[in-house]
Motif scaffolding. Structure first.
Motif, PDB file in Angstrom:
ATOM      1  N   VAL A 198       4.955  64.158   6.819  1.00  0.00           N
ATOM      2  CA  VAL A 198       3.547  64.040   7.210  1.00  0.00           C
ATOM      3  C   VAL A 198       2.832  65.227   6.581  1.00  0.00           C
ATOM      4  O   VAL A 198       2.929  66.355   7.050  1.00  0.00           O
ATOM      5  CB  VAL A 198       3.385  64.059   8.741  1.00  0.00           C
ATOM      6  N   ASP A 199       2.134  64.977   5.485  1.00  0.00           N
ATOM      7  CA  ASP A 199       1.512  66.057   4.716  1.00  0.00           C
ATOM      8  C   ASP A 199       0.018  66.101   5.015  1.00  0.00           C
ATOM      9  O   ASP A 199      -0.774  65.373   4.418  1.00  0.00           O
ATOM     10  CB  ASP A 199       1.758  65.860   3.226  1.00  0.00           C
ATOM     11  N   SER A 212       2.830  72.376  -0.342  1.00  0.00           N
ATOM     12  CA  SER A 212       3.434  71.196   0.283  1.00  0.00           C
ATOM     13  C   SER A 212       4.072  70.283  -0.759  1.00  0.00           C
ATOM     14  O   SER A 212       5.099  69.657  -0.508  1.00  0.00           O
ATOM     15  CB  SER A 212       2.383  70.436   1.097  1.00  0.00           C
ATOM     16  N   GLU A 263       6.011  59.533   2.316  1.00  0.00           N
ATOM     17  CA  GLU A 263       4.878  60.066   3.083  1.00  0.00           C
ATOM     18  C   GLU A 263       4.426  59.035   4.124  1.00  0.00           C
ATOM     19  O   GLU A 263       4.278  57.855   3.824  1.00  0.00           O
ATOM     20  CB  GLU A 263       3.709  60.428   2.161  1.00  0.00           C
ATOM     21  N   ASP A 290       2.059  58.501   8.070  1.00  0.00           N
ATOM     22  CA  ASP A 290       0.965  59.002   8.898  1.00  0.00           C
ATOM     23  C   ASP A 290       1.526  59.619  10.179  1.00  0.00           C
ATOM     24  O   ASP A 290       2.594  59.225  10.654  1.00  0.00           O
ATOM     25  CB  ASP A 290       0.009  57.854   9.246  1.00  0.00           C
ATOM     26  N   ARG A 291       0.805  60.578  10.731  1.00  0.00           N
ATOM     27  CA  ARG A 291       1.257  61.265  11.941  1.00  0.00           C
ATOM     28  C   ARG A 291       1.485  60.299  13.093  1.00  0.00           C
ATOM     29  O   ARG A 291       2.398  60.480  13.914  1.00  0.00           O
ATOM     30  CB  ARG A 291       0.224  62.333  12.342  1.00  0.00           C
ATOM     31  N   VAL A 307       5.200  58.771  13.553  1.00  0.00           N
ATOM     32  CA  VAL A 307       6.386  59.608  13.696  1.00  0.00           C
ATOM     33  C   VAL A 307       7.292  59.124  14.829  1.00  0.00           C
ATOM     34  O   VAL A 307       8.483  58.873  14.638  1.00  0.00           O
ATOM     35  CB  VAL A 307       5.990  61.083  13.914  1.00  0.00           C
ATOM     36  N   GLU A 365       6.603  67.708   9.443  1.00  0.00           N
ATOM     37  CA  GLU A 365       5.163  67.687   9.706  1.00  0.00           C
ATOM     38  C   GLU A 365       4.549  68.964   9.136  1.00  0.00           C
ATOM     39  O   GLU A 365       4.734  70.058   9.672  1.00  0.00           O
ATOM     40  CB  GLU A 365       4.888  67.584  11.202  1.00  0.00           C
ATOM     41  N   PRO A 376       1.376  71.147   8.512  1.00  0.00           N
ATOM     42  CA  PRO A 376       0.057  71.239   9.156  1.00  0.00           C
ATOM     43  C   PRO A 376      -1.069  71.431   8.132  1.00  0.00           C
ATOM     44  O   PRO A 376      -0.824  71.809   6.977  1.00  0.00           O
ATOM     45  CB  PRO A 376       0.202  72.488  10.032  1.00  0.00           C
ATOM     46  N   GLN A 401       6.900  71.734  11.352  1.00  0.00           N
ATOM     47  CA  GLN A 401       7.750  71.118  12.361  1.00  0.00           C
ATOM     48  C   GLN A 401       8.725  70.146  11.698  1.00  0.00           C
ATOM     49  O   GLN A 401       8.330  69.336  10.856  1.00  0.00           O
ATOM     50  CB  GLN A 401       6.903  70.380  13.394  1.00  0.00           C
ATOM     51  N   ASN A 433      11.234  67.203  12.725  1.00  0.00           N
ATOM     52  CA  ASN A 433      11.711  66.267  13.744  1.00  0.00           C
ATOM     53  C   ASN A 433      13.032  65.671  13.279  1.00  0.00           C
ATOM     54  O   ASN A 433      13.123  65.160  12.154  1.00  0.00           O
ATOM     55  CB  ASN A 433      10.689  65.146  13.957  1.00  0.00           C
TER      56      ASN A 433
END
Length: 375
Positions: A56-57, A64, A81, A83-84, A87, A101, A103, A119, A121
């Motif tokens: 998630v960029d 990045s 890639e 979308d947030r 997740v 992730e 930021p 982050q 995950n």
């Protein structure tokens, strides 16, 4: 003494002839030291290989992009890639093992020394890959961040640059370890099974009565079974190391194969004596099989071939020092992986010989009792 040696030699040849006529056992030996070693090394991977990763960029910066480009095969598949909002759903469905992730304003905050965080995950249901893969990703992020800051003239933000040297396995490939350990573990299995089956076969077919009426001693019968079956396993192990491990899998053998085979011969002396002892306790082949299972489990799991010996509780370590497998695994790792010589490995070699002598004495005592009951 000469007569004793002649009888042991002739009985051993008889044992080899009996084994060569056993198609099932010969097929088992061939399978265990060829196909089983190959598949165990290539299929059961504990390191990171072709892991699924998404990113998630939210920054879309040069930094990045560097991090995403560094996630490369064979460790990771090309990152996708997402979308947030996707997740949690993708992790729940197990589509990805790792999701990074990144930021917003990661690059700007890093240059301004604001201490931004990324982050990771992780789907930790794949425990081994999750633990190792997380460490890989952390190293990648740290390396790419340091390289970016240096290129931007802000290298002083990270005053220390750690340099890691991996000895004896520079690429940290688990296959280099598992292939040789597969051969070592199979030596234990086959040696106990072969010599135990040889004793049980004599008892179940009634041919042991034929031996009892011959002018041979119980020690000659037992020692003949030990050297004949140990020789078969030793030759199979040498073939497996050279042809399967070294040639088919392309894994270099650092140390002396000859020294390893000397240690394997001493270990086979110990473990086949143990197999004779177990066979004298059981009354049938099914009983021998059930009796051997806990012995295999203890010798495998607690010898250091699957997990570091030092990580076990001290009490278990003390108990396992009486197992020849503990000393053989340590001997084999020193010789095959680190190229150690006899000046380093002699202690484990000596202990295996002493344990073998103790097992042989017990096995001969039990074997005489067993033969006495047959008369």
């Amino acid at each position: 003494m000469l007569r004793w040696l002649q009888n042991v030699l002739r009985l051993g040849f008889k044992e080899l002839a009996s084994l060569s006529s056993d198609v099932v056992m010969m097929a088992l030996i061939a399978y265990v030291f060829t196909f089983a070693v190959y598949t165990e090394s290539t299929a059961m991977r504990t390191d990171v290989n072709n892991a699924l990763v998404a990113v998630v960029d939210a920054d879309q910066s040069a930094l990045s992009a560097r991090i995403k480009d560094a996630l490369q095969p064979p460790f990771f598949q090309p990152p996708r890639e997402i979308d947030r909002s996707e997740v949690d759903r993708l992790l729940d469905k197990g589509y990805f093992t790792f999701i990074l992730e990144i930021p917003p304003k990661l690059e700007a905050d890093l240059i301004a020394n604001q201490g931004p965080s990324i982050q990771i995950n992780v789907d930790a249901t794949a425990v081994s890959q999750a633990a190792v893969g997380t460490a890989y990703i952390q190293q990648i992020i740290a390396r790419e961040t340091a390289a970016f800051l240096k290129a931007e003239g802000a290298g002083s933000v990270i005053p220390i640059e750690p340099v890691v040297r991996a000895m004896f396995n520079q690429n940290l490939e688990a296959m280099r370890f598992s292939a040789s350990m597969g051969v070592i573990n199979n030596i234990t299995i086959l040696s106990i099974i072969l010599v135990g089956a040889a004793v049980m076969r004599e008892r179940e077919r009634g041919t042991i009565e034929h031996l009892l009426v011959m002018p041979v001693r119980s020690s000659e019968i037992a020692v003949a079974k030990i050297w004949a079956n140990a020789l078969v396993v030793l030759l199979a192990a040498a073939f497996s190391l050279r042809v399967v491990v070294n040639t088919a899998l392309g894994i270099p053998i650092v140390g002396s194969v000859e020294l390893f085979l000397v240690g394997a011969a001493v270990y086979l002396f110990a473990v086949t004596s143990l197999g004779i002892m177990l066979a004298t306790i059981a009354n049938s082949m099914p009983q021998f099989s059930l009796l051997s299972i806990p012995v295999f489990v203890l010798m495998f799991l607690l010898s250091g071939s699957f997990a570091p010996f030092e990580s076990m509780p001290p009490l278990l370590q003390d108990i396992m020092y009486i197992s020849p497998s503990t000393h053989f695994v340590r001997f084999a790792q020193a010789v095959l992986f680190r190229g150690a010589g006899l000046d380093v490995a002699w202690m484990d070699l000596s202990i295996m010989a002493l344990l073998g002598a103790a097992f042989l004495a017990t096995a001969l005592s039990r074997f005489r009792i067993m033969l006495a009951r047959q008369t």
